[in-house]
Design an enzyme around this catalytic site. Structure first.
Site, short mmCIF file in Angstrom:
data_model
loop_
_atom_site.label_atom_id
_atom_site.label_comp_id
_atom_site.label_asym_id
_atom_site.label_seq_id
_atom_site.Cartn_x
_atom_site.Cartn_y
_atom_site.Cartn_z
CG ASP A 80 -2.62 -13.99 5.31
OD1 ASP A 80 -3.42 -14.61 4.59
OD2 ASP A 80 -2.30 -12.81 5.09
NE ARG B 84 -3.94 -2.26 2.18
CZ ARG B 84 -3.95 -3.59 1.98
NH1 ARG B 84 -2.80 -4.24 1.84
NH2 ARG B 84 -5.10 -4.26 1.90
#
Ligand code: S3P
Length: 428
Positions: free
Chosen positions: A315, A28
């Site tokens: 995750d 990002r």
């Protein structure tokens, strides 16, 4: 296939390591740095293969980016300064790159083609394509644009209201990035809260985004200003050493400067509920909360992991499954069907590979059932090209009695190029 002999039958893990930068935040930082006006500097950037794919895509879009190790300087072009790429944009293995890029490219006044590796070619894209089409985007690809390669003809977008059918930060972020270029307001409702790094970063670049519970509002026509981003350590990388210290006898490991954003820290809650000896020292920081995590070996008990906890540790489930294999009793992981569409089908790869090493683990339609406290043995295992499966197996090997060989170990470079170096540093 390349293989690597893993270190097994370890006596203890001791010492401290600085966890490398967060993968989600590193991606990002490049994207928003490119879309901002003026210069952005990123420190503690993760130079893993995935984030390097994001950098190379933006270079193809005409953005000047200098990257040396963990330092990056980006000359931002603003929302209207990107140029049409001359070649296909290659996202490599990175789902975050392709999905967020789709949101950015949908609003540009040019066309682009996105493609990745074999794993990306199997991952579902209509979860992003459908809402972007509702906003006016023109996207084509294999099987109605469910799969790559994807062709995007950017253009004018219209703000809208969208209720996400799956809890996904990648989908949410793609729509936010499109919404930032759309006419009017875009409202997104999440079924469960997912990682909020996009929302936080918009504010760091001087943009506006509103959040009320699970409803997010963003308007188009914003101008972002270049800034300095310090990327915290990735809790998803720290997770491998947290579990390693908990399951290896006589261990004490300190993990420094780890991002502790509550949308990501589900593994800490789960480890505590399983009886792990884990303590946190928060550090004063602006932006993302960070701290040092200390984990010592401990007796563990099984638990149930489900519902809104799942997006907070999605995750980490491969390595949590390993942890559960060393906990007394049954651990049930459910509501996690999303695992099937990660870098591999992680329900299958976790169950198959851990079974080879002697774990008692059963795949279900939406998770795993692990019958704990089974001694692990040696065997031939493989990452299946999935970085997190590779690291989970390297941690499993630490307590295995017998030789363990890992196929395709280089997959680990996607998120943690220094993984084996750090592991060796901790092994006593
Ligand atoms: C990510 C979001 C998650 C996560 C992935 C990174 C992100 O995927 O699994 O590793 O950076 O936004 P989903 O949003 O598809 O669940």
């Amino acid at each position: 296939m390349k293989t690597k002999k893993l270190q097994t039958n370890i006596q203890s893990l001791r010492g401290s390591i600085a966890i490398p930068g967060d993968k989600s935040i590193s991606h990002r930082s490049i994207m928003f740095g490119a879309l901002a006006e003026g210069e952005t500097t990123v420190t503690n950037f993760l130079p893993g293969a995935d984030c390097l794919s994001t950098i190379s895509c933006f270079r193809q879009l005409g953005v000047h980016i200098e990257q040396e190790g963990h330092q990056v300087r980006i000359e931002g072009k603003g929302f209207h300064g990107l140029k049409e790429p001359e070649e296909v944009l290659d996202v490599g293995n990175s789902g975050t790159t392709i999905r967020l890029m789709m949101g950015i490219l949908a609003g540009q006044d040019f066309s682009a083609v996105l493609e990745g590796d074999e794993s990306i070619a199997k991952r579902p894209m209509s979860r992003v394509v459908n809402p972007l089409r509702e906003m006016g985007a023109v996207i084509d690809g294999r099987k109605g644009a469910e799969y790559t390669p994807l062709f995007i003809r950017g253009g004018k977008l219209q703000g809208f209201r969208y209720e996400l059918p799956v809890a996904s930060a990648q989908v949410k972020s793609a729509i936010i990035l499109a919404g930032l270029q759309a006419e009017g307001e875009t409202i997104i409702v999440e079924p469960e809260e997912t990682r909020d790094h996009t929302e936080r970063m918009i504010q760091e670049f001087g943009g506006k985004i509103e959040k009320d519970g699970q409803t997010i509002k963003v308007s188009g026509n914003q101008v972002f200003k270049g800034t300095t981003i310090h990327v915290p350590g990735d809790i998803s990388s720290a997770a491998f050493f947290m579990v390693a210290a908990a399951i290896t006898e006589n261990s004490e490991v300190v993990l420094k400067n780890v991002g502790l954003n509550s949308t990501r820290s589900g593994i800490i809650d789960v480890m505590k509920s399983m009886g792990a000896d884990i303590s946190i020292e928060m550090k004063a920081s602006e932006g993302e909360p960070t701290g040092d995590i200390t984990v010592r070996s401990s007796r563990l008990k099984g638990t149930t992991i489900s519902g809104d906890l799942i997006p907070r540790l999605i995750d980490e489930i491969p390595v949590i499954a390993l942890l559960a294999s060393q906990a007394e009793g049954i651990t049930t992981i459910k509501d996690a069907a999303e695992l099937k569409v990660k870098e591999t089908n992680r329900i299958d790869t976790v169950a198959n590979e851990l079974s080879i090493l002697g774990a008692d683990i059963t795949p279900t339609a939406d998770g795993l059932i692990i019958n704990g406290r089974k001694a692990l043995n040696g065997g031939m295992v493989t990452s299946h090209g999935d970085h997190r499966i590779g690291m989970m197996l390297a941690v499993a090997a630490l307590i295995a009695d017998g030789e363990v060989e890992l196929g395709d170990p280089d997959a680990i470079d996607v998120s943690y190029p220094q993984f084996f170096e750090h592991l060796t540093h901790l092994i006593q």
